[in-house]
Write a protein that holds these residues in place. Structure first.
Motif, PDB file in Angstrom:
ATOM      1  N   ALA B 116       5.304  -5.644   8.115  1.00  0.00           N
ATOM      2  CA  ALA B 116       5.912  -4.812   7.071  1.00  0.00           C
ATOM      3  C   ALA B 116       5.547  -5.280   5.666  1.00  0.00           C
ATOM      4  O   ALA B 116       5.365  -4.455   4.769  1.00  0.00           O
ATOM      5  CB  ALA B 116       7.432  -4.802   7.238  1.00  0.00           C
ATOM      6  N   TYR B 117       5.429  -6.587   5.455  1.00  0.00           N
ATOM      7  CA  TYR B 117       5.262  -7.084   4.078  1.00  0.00           C
ATOM      8  C   TYR B 117       3.866  -7.609   3.787  1.00  0.00           C
ATOM      9  O   TYR B 117       3.553  -7.941   2.649  1.00  0.00           O
ATOM     10  CB  TYR B 117       6.291  -8.189   3.788  1.00  0.00           C
ATOM     11  CG  TYR B 117       7.703  -7.683   3.839  1.00  0.00           C
ATOM     12  CD1 TYR B 117       8.211  -6.881   2.812  1.00  0.00           C
ATOM     13  CD2 TYR B 117       8.526  -7.965   4.920  1.00  0.00           C
ATOM     14  CE1 TYR B 117       9.500  -6.388   2.859  1.00  0.00           C
ATOM     15  CE2 TYR B 117       9.825  -7.473   4.983  1.00  0.00           C
ATOM     16  CZ  TYR B 117      10.300  -6.685   3.957  1.00  0.00           C
ATOM     17  OH  TYR B 117      11.578  -6.191   4.015  1.00  0.00           O
ATOM     18  N   VAL B 118       3.009  -7.709   4.830  1.00  0.00           N
ATOM     19  CA  VAL B 118       1.667  -8.246   4.585  1.00  0.00           C
ATOM     20  C   VAL B 118       0.575  -7.307   5.117  1.00  0.00           C
ATOM     21  O   VAL B 118      -0.301  -6.875   4.368  1.00  0.00           O
ATOM     22  CB  VAL B 118       1.516  -9.655   5.225  1.00  0.00           C
ATOM     23  CG1 VAL B 118       0.131 -10.226   4.919  1.00  0.00           C
ATOM     24  CG2 VAL B 118       2.605 -10.608   4.727  1.00  0.00           C
ATOM     25  N   ASP B 119       0.633  -6.976   6.400  1.00  0.00           N
ATOM     26  CA  ASP B 119      -0.514  -6.331   7.039  1.00  0.00           C
ATOM     27  C   ASP B 119      -0.670  -4.830   6.784  1.00  0.00           C
ATOM     28  O   ASP B 119      -1.778  -4.315   6.877  1.00  0.00           O
ATOM     29  CB  ASP B 119      -0.464  -6.556   8.562  1.00  0.00           C
ATOM     30  CG  ASP B 119      -0.756  -8.005   8.928  1.00  0.00           C
ATOM     31  OD1 ASP B 119      -1.239  -8.747   8.033  1.00  0.00           O
ATOM     32  OD2 ASP B 119      -0.504  -8.393  10.086  1.00  0.00           O
ATOM     33  N   THR B 120       0.413  -4.129   6.505  1.00  0.00           N
ATOM     34  CA  THR B 120       0.265  -2.678   6.345  1.00  0.00           C
ATOM     35  C   THR B 120      -0.687  -2.385   5.187  1.00  0.00           C
ATOM     36  O   THR B 120      -0.637  -3.066   4.153  1.00  0.00           O
ATOM     37  CB  THR B 120       1.622  -2.004   6.061  1.00  0.00           C
ATOM     38  OG1 THR B 120       2.433  -2.913   5.324  1.00  0.00           O
ATOM     39  CG2 THR B 120       2.341  -1.620   7.317  1.00  0.00           C
ATOM     40  N   ILE B 121      -1.542  -1.369   5.364  1.00  0.00           N
ATOM     41  CA  ILE B 121      -2.603  -1.148   4.365  1.00  0.00           C
ATOM     42  C   ILE B 121      -2.029  -0.783   3.000  1.00  0.00           C
ATOM     43  O   ILE B 121      -2.647  -1.074   1.983  1.00  0.00           O
ATOM     44  CB  ILE B 121      -3.593  -0.011   4.757  1.00  0.00           C
ATOM     45  CG1 ILE B 121      -3.306   0.540   6.153  1.00  0.00           C
ATOM     46  CG2 ILE B 121      -5.035  -0.464   4.608  1.00  0.00           C
ATOM     47  CD1 ILE B 121      -4.233   1.678   6.521  1.00  0.00           C
ATOM     48  N   THR B 123       0.367  -2.117   1.572  1.00  0.00           N
ATOM     49  CA  THR B 123       1.082  -3.239   0.955  1.00  0.00           C
ATOM     50  C   THR B 123       0.131  -4.087   0.115  1.00  0.00           C
ATOM     51  O   THR B 123      -0.968  -4.428   0.549  1.00  0.00           O
ATOM     52  CB  THR B 123       1.709  -4.132   2.057  1.00  0.00           C
ATOM     53  OG1 THR B 123       2.582  -3.330   2.826  1.00  0.00           O
ATOM     54  CG2 THR B 123       2.481  -5.296   1.451  1.00  0.00           C
ATOM     55  N   ASN B 124       0.565  -4.405  -1.105  1.00  0.00           N
ATOM     56  CA  ASN B 124      -0.210  -5.304  -1.948  1.00  0.00           C
ATOM     57  C   ASN B 124       0.675  -6.519  -2.228  1.00  0.00           C
ATOM     58  O   ASN B 124       1.563  -6.464  -3.079  1.00  0.00           O
ATOM     59  CB  ASN B 124      -0.602  -4.563  -3.243  1.00  0.00           C
ATOM     60  CG  ASN B 124      -1.392  -5.468  -4.161  1.00  0.00           C
ATOM     61  OD1 ASN B 124      -1.852  -6.537  -3.746  1.00  0.00           O
ATOM     62  ND2 ASN B 124      -1.555  -5.056  -5.416  1.00  0.00           N
ATOM     63  N   ASN B 125       0.455  -7.582  -1.486  1.00  0.00           N
ATOM     64  CA  ASN B 125       1.336  -8.742  -1.563  1.00  0.00           C
ATOM     65  C   ASN B 125       0.479 -10.015  -1.481  1.00  0.00           C
ATOM     66  O   ASN B 125       0.511 -10.738  -0.493  1.00  0.00           O
ATOM     67  CB  ASN B 125       2.350  -8.659  -0.396  1.00  0.00           C
ATOM     68  CG  ASN B 125       3.343  -9.808  -0.373  1.00  0.00           C
ATOM     69  OD1 ASN B 125       3.382 -10.638  -1.286  1.00  0.00           O
ATOM     70  ND2 ASN B 125       4.131  -9.871   0.681  1.00  0.00           N
ATOM     71  N   PRO B 126      -0.329 -10.260  -2.542  1.00  0.00           N
ATOM     72  CA  PRO B 126      -1.309 -11.353  -2.469  1.00  0.00           C
ATOM     73  C   PRO B 126      -0.666 -12.723  -2.245  1.00  0.00           C
ATOM     74  O   PRO B 126      -1.289 -13.615  -1.667  1.00  0.00           O
ATOM     75  CB  PRO B 126      -2.027 -11.293  -3.820  1.00  0.00           C
ATOM     76  CG  PRO B 126      -1.185 -10.443  -4.698  1.00  0.00           C
ATOM     77  CD  PRO B 126      -0.373  -9.553  -3.828  1.00  0.00           C
ATOM     78  N   ASP B 127       0.565 -12.908  -2.699  1.00  0.00           N
ATOM     79  CA  ASP B 127       1.196 -14.225  -2.530  1.00  0.00           C
ATOM     80  C   ASP B 127       1.949 -14.353  -1.211  1.00  0.00           C
ATOM     81  O   ASP B 127       2.640 -15.347  -0.971  1.00  0.00           O
ATOM     82  CB  ASP B 127       2.184 -14.491  -3.677  1.00  0.00           C
ATOM     83  CG  ASP B 127       1.479 -14.514  -5.016  1.00  0.00           C
ATOM     84  OD1 ASP B 127       0.285 -14.876  -5.021  1.00  0.00           O
ATOM     85  OD2 ASP B 127       2.107 -14.150  -6.037  1.00  0.00           O
ATOM     86  N   ASN B 128       1.831 -13.312  -0.355  1.00  0.00           N
ATOM     87  CA  ASN B 128       2.555 -13.327   0.926  1.00  0.00           C
ATOM     88  C   ASN B 128       4.041 -13.611   0.756  1.00  0.00           C
ATOM     89  O   ASN B 128       4.612 -14.431   1.474  1.00  0.00           O
ATOM     90  CB  ASN B 128       1.956 -14.362   1.883  1.00  0.00           C
ATOM     91  CG  ASN B 128       0.689 -13.842   2.504  1.00  0.00           C
ATOM     92  OD1 ASN B 128       0.276 -12.710   2.213  1.00  0.00           O
ATOM     93  ND2 ASN B 128       0.067 -14.639   3.351  1.00  0.00           N
ATOM     94  N   ASN B 129       4.657 -12.983  -0.220  1.00  0.00           N
ATOM     95  CA  ASN B 129       6.107 -13.154  -0.395  1.00  0.00           C
ATOM     96  C   ASN B 129       6.845 -12.449   0.730  1.00  0.00           C
ATOM     97  O   ASN B 129       6.580 -11.286   1.012  1.00  0.00           O
ATOM     98  CB  ASN B 129       6.558 -12.538  -1.724  1.00  0.00           C
ATOM     99  CG  ASN B 129       6.167 -13.426  -2.884  1.00  0.00           C
ATOM    100  OD1 ASN B 129       6.166 -14.651  -2.756  1.00  0.00           O
ATOM    101  ND2 ASN B 129       5.804 -12.808  -4.001  1.00  0.00           N
TER     102      ASN B 129
END
Ligand code: SF4
Ligand code: SF4
Ligand code: SF4
Lengths: 58, 319
Positions: B116-121, B123-129
């Motif tokens: 939900a917070y990293v892999d979905t296309i 999603t933009n979450n470079p710091d893996n929050n």
């Protein structure tokens, strides 16, 4: 069944479907021994409380 | 106000559809307003949890709770409503059996967060929050509810008097339940407010001999409007599913997906469906059977679509 068990994290080795007729006593014994050996290798299945990490319910 | 009942409506891990279903009883909603004061209904009115906390025990006559339980806030409010209510109704498939959210039990918290917070296309979450229950900021500590590995049905956590199944429950059944409350004519505690029969019993489709050589999805078939869907190779869950919806889905050429949960004779809906589906395969040849069974791409999700929390195995083994 084979496809579904891994979805539950259950090792496919635990499941076997085969046909043994009533007069094939020896074959039956072998089939059972074989399954027991396989299941022994994978070990106990774990209770529901272990399945849920004992988080809320057991 | 004096003689009116007190109702609470609450949602936990659900989609909001049950709330809409409640509003869908149209003018009957006015009867509800006539019958009861609504003391909590987050989707429609502004209340504070504090108001509930300050109530005496048993002050609420009926709490209708929809949704499954998958975090600490939902558990807390469910427990609070239990304490303050005479009767709790598990409203909808999620509260009764885990519903669609309980498909999360094929995964765990880490896998769900990763997706939900990293892999979905999108999603933009470079710091893996990822969500964390506690965060320190300059102003102090911020907290959010803690997410569980496992999705629970309501009665895993609190006692429940009545079950109103369905995703969402049909308008007729909601009205039936409200009328039973109004007339003080409730069934024995523990009752499921639905039919005693299966969806197949309510379905008008013609049932002949079930012999299936391949399973197909509804969009892949030119559906015969008269014949049983399972006989046409479309997986239909009607045989292990509680009726009460009037076979809604088969009536419009869609297979039953099992949202009303297992009938009272069925211990595990998915296992029962698996055996029902296996018995219609028309072959004695192991290889051919395996090939036909391969058509079912996601057997776990298909047979336990609305009820992982209610299944004997509950979830994918953790660890
Ligand atoms: S039972 Fe269905 S409609 Fe109701 S909250 Fe759950 S998913 Fe939504
Ligand atoms: S399997 Fe589905 S289509 Fe066939 S009778 Fe049952 S509910 Fe109707
Ligand atoms: S036919 Fe099945 S899936 Fe459709 S509403 Fe009825 S129980 Fe639910």
């Amino acid at each position: 069944m084979k496809a579904m068990l891994p979805q539950f994290g259950i090792e496919p080795e635990r499941f076997m479907l085969t046909w043994v007729s009533a007069n094939e006593g020896e074959k039956f014994a072998e089939v059972v021994k074989d399954l027991v050996a396989k299941v022994k290798l994978v070990g106990p299945l774990g209770k529901v409380s272990e399945r849920t990490g004992g988080e809320l319910i057991g | 106000m004096g003689d009116k009942l007190n109702f609470a409506f609450y949602w936990t891990a659900g989609c909001g559809g049950c709330e809409v279903a409640t509003l869908d009883i149209d003018e009957k909603i006015l009867d509800v307003a006539e019958l009861a004061n609504i003391v909590l209904w987050p989707i429609a009115m502004d209340f504070k949890y504090e108001d509930i906390e300050n109530m005496d025990d048993d002050n609420i006559d009926v709490s209708f709770i929809n949704g499954a339980i998958r975090n600490t806030e939902q558990r807390e409010i469910a427990e609070l409503l239990r304490e303050k209510s005479k009767v709790v109704v598990a409203f909808g498939a999620c509260a009764c059996h885990g519903g669609i959210p309980s498909l999360g039990n094929f995964h765990n918290k880490d896998e769900i967060f990763q997706e939900a917070y990293v892999d979905t296309i999108s999603t933009n979450n470079p710091d893996n929050n990822l969500p964390t229950p506690k965060t320190e900021v300059a102003e102090g500590e911020l907290t959010i509810p803690e997410f569980f590995d496992t999705v629970y049905k309501l009665d895993d956590l609190i006692e429940v008097e009545y079950y109103l199944p369905g995703c969402p429950p049909s308008t007729d059944l909601i009205i039936k339940a409200v009328e039973a409350i109004a007339n003080d004519n409730l069934p024995p505690v523990g009752s499921v407010i639905a039919s005693k029969k299966t969806v197949c019993d309510e379905c008008d489709r013609e049932k002949k001999e079930k012999k299936v050589k391949e399973f197909r999805r509804p969009y892949e078939v030119d559906v015969d409007p008269e014949l049983c869907l399972l006989e046409q190779g479309i997986i239909c869950c009607g045989s292990a599913t509680t009726g009460g919806c009037g076979a809604n889905c088969p009536t419009v050429n869609m297979p039953c997906r099992g949202c009303y949960g297992p009938t009272s004779e069925v211990a595990d809906q998915g296992a029962k469906l698996l055996s029902a589906v296996a018995s219609v395969i028309d072959s004695d040849d192991q290889e051919e059977i395996a090939k036909i069974a391969k058509d079912i791409l996601d057997p776990g999700g298909t047979f336990y679509r609305f009820g992982m929390s209610n299944s004997l195995l509950k979830r994918k083994k953790l660890g």
